[in-house]
Design an enzyme around this catalytic site. Structure first.
Site, short mmCIF file in Angstrom:
data_model
loop_
_atom_site.label_atom_id
_atom_site.label_comp_id
_atom_site.label_asym_id
_atom_site.label_seq_id
_atom_site.Cartn_x
_atom_site.Cartn_y
_atom_site.Cartn_z
N PRO A 16 0.77 -1.16 -0.19
CA PRO A 16 -0.09 0.17 0.08
C PRO A 16 0.77 1.27 0.04
O PRO A 16 0.42 2.32 -0.58
CB PRO A 16 -0.74 -0.14 1.26
CG PRO A 16 -0.56 -1.33 1.85
CD PRO A 16 0.60 -1.97 1.20
N ASP A 74 11.25 -2.56 -8.62
CA ASP A 74 12.17 -3.30 -7.91
C ASP A 74 13.26 -2.40 -7.36
O ASP A 74 13.91 -1.50 -8.00
CB ASP A 74 12.73 -4.65 -8.65
CG ASP A 74 12.98 -5.62 -7.65
OD1 ASP A 74 12.05 -6.13 -6.89
OD2 ASP A 74 14.06 -5.97 -7.80
N SER A 75 13.68 -2.61 -6.28
CA SER A 75 14.55 -1.83 -5.51
C SER A 75 15.48 -2.36 -4.34
O SER A 75 15.14 -3.82 -4.09
CB SER A 75 13.94 -0.37 -4.87
OG SER A 75 13.08 -0.91 -4.15
N TYR A 162 16.07 0.14 5.08
CA TYR A 162 17.42 0.43 5.26
C TYR A 162 17.81 2.02 5.59
O TYR A 162 18.98 2.52 5.78
CB TYR A 162 18.60 0.06 4.36
CG TYR A 162 18.44 -1.66 4.24
CD1 TYR A 162 19.21 -2.53 4.92
CD2 TYR A 162 17.55 -2.12 3.45
CE1 TYR A 162 18.98 -3.87 5.17
CE2 TYR A 162 17.40 -3.54 3.30
CZ TYR A 162 17.83 -4.53 4.24
OH TYR A 162 17.89 -5.77 3.74
N LYS A 183 13.40 13.36 0.71
CA LYS A 183 13.91 12.14 -0.03
C LYS A 183 13.04 11.90 -1.29
O LYS A 183 14.03 11.79 -2.27
CB LYS A 183 13.69 11.06 0.98
CG LYS A 183 14.35 9.95 0.69
CD LYS A 183 13.88 8.63 1.59
CE LYS A 183 14.05 7.21 1.07
NZ LYS A 183 13.40 6.24 1.74
N HIS A 195 16.58 7.18 -5.03
CA HIS A 195 16.57 6.33 -6.42
C HIS A 195 15.43 6.31 -7.17
O HIS A 195 15.36 6.59 -8.50
CB HIS A 195 17.21 5.04 -5.89
CG HIS A 195 16.62 4.41 -4.51
ND1 HIS A 195 16.48 5.09 -3.63
CD2 HIS A 195 15.73 3.05 -4.35
CE1 HIS A 195 15.76 4.30 -2.75
NE2 HIS A 195 15.49 3.35 -3.09
P1 IMP Z 1 11.34 -4.43 -3.18
O1 IMP Z 1 11.40 -3.40 -4.23
O2 IMP Z 1 9.66 -4.41 -2.85
O3 IMP Z 1 11.47 -5.94 -3.68
O4 IMP Z 1 11.99 -4.36 -1.92
C1 IMP Z 1 13.11 -3.61 -1.60
C2 IMP Z 1 13.54 -3.61 -0.30
O5 IMP Z 1 14.81 -2.55 -0.49
C3 IMP Z 1 12.74 -3.09 0.74
O6 IMP Z 1 12.17 -3.95 1.22
C4 IMP Z 1 13.68 -2.31 1.47
O7 IMP Z 1 14.22 -3.13 2.42
C5 IMP Z 1 14.84 -1.87 0.51
N1 IMP Z 1 14.69 -0.50 -0.12
C6 IMP Z 1 14.19 0.01 -1.24
N2 IMP Z 1 14.07 1.31 -1.31
C7 IMP Z 1 14.45 1.57 -0.11
C8 IMP Z 1 14.50 3.04 0.31
O8 IMP Z 1 14.30 3.97 -0.17
N3 IMP Z 1 14.79 3.05 1.92
C9 IMP Z 1 15.04 2.00 2.31
N4 IMP Z 1 15.08 0.75 2.23
C10 IMP Z 1 14.65 0.78 1.02
#
Ligand code: IMP
EC number: 3.6.1.66
Length: 211
Positions: A16, A74-75, A162, A183, A195
């Site tokens: 969400p 994805d991140s 993080y 941010k 990012h």
């Molecule tokens: P996904 O993109 O939902 O597969 O998960 C990426 C994971 O990377 C998240 O659960 C966070 O732990 C971490 N992550 C991605 N972007 C951020 C951010 O902007 N701040 C902090 N952690 C992040």
């Protein structure tokens, strides 16, 4: 040729928070965002080897299932001294209870084991890969990153994941100590620092037209 997004866009996320962020970013472009969660779509397995392919897997699955252009991201965080870990496994390092304090402590433990105590040995970056897939398999893909160093102990209670240990280059506060608008917000309201914000600007340039 790049393709523009018009009308309805499925946001392929069951998160969400991500949906709310995307709805906000897309509002100025007159795009109606509907989530994969609202449409009851299954989440495909993320079997890719990098951020870009995992974003594409999610976007393609939603586009094929709904018949509408679909967006996915994805991140994660990439730590140089840990050979890129946790990378695409960033969410998984927090385990089923999503314990990011434990995940950050794990990173710190590994950094200490490798003697990474000075800022130059504690380099890291967040990556965001975004993909829009159309039902005819046309793809638009962008990727962006934000570089920084890892602080310890974690600082700040804002944000998620993080954020409290990530100190973006050129700033003295961690992401956990920054307001969301600072941010993630896009200029003129924010710094366009994250990012995801940077990747979104790239996507907007090729796929969106302001109303
Ligand atoms: P996904 O993109 O939902 O597969 O998960 C990426 C994971 O990377 C998240 O659960 C966070 O732990 C971490 N992550 C991605 N972007 C951020 C951010 O902007 N701040 C902090 N952690 C992040």
């Amino acid at each position: 040729m790049h393709r523009r997004i018009t009308g309805k866009l499925v946001i392929a996320t069951h998160n969400p928070g991500k949906l709310a962020e995307m709805k906000e970013l897309l509002a100025p472009y007159g795009i109606e965002a509907v989530s994969a969660g609202e449409l009851g779509l299954d989440e495909p397995e993320e079997t890719g080897n990098d951020f870009r392919s995992n974003a594409a897997i999610k976007a393609i699955a939603a586009a094929r299932a709904t018949g509408f252009p679909s967006f996915a991201d994805d991140s994660g965080i990439v730590v140089d001294a840990l050979d890129g870990a946790p990378g695409i496994y960033s969410a998984r390092w927090a385990g089923p209870t999503k314990d990011f304090n434990a995940a950050m402590a794990q990173i710190e433990r590994l950094l200490q084991e490798r003697g990474a105590t000075t800022p130059d040995k504690r380099r890291a970056h967040f990556v965001s890969a975004l993909c829009v897939a159309w039902p005819d398999d046309h793809l638009e893909e962008v990727e962006a990153r934000v570089d920084g160093t890892l602080a310890w102990p974690p600082r700040g209670t804002a944000g998620f994941g993080y954020d409290p240990m990530f100190l973006p280059d050129g700033h003295s506060r961690t992401f956990g100590e920054m307001e969301s608008i600072e941010k993630h917000g896009l200029p003129p309201h924010g710094l366009g620092l994250s990012h995801r914000a940077r990747a979104f600007v790239k996507l907007a340039e090729i796929c969106l037209e302001p109303r």
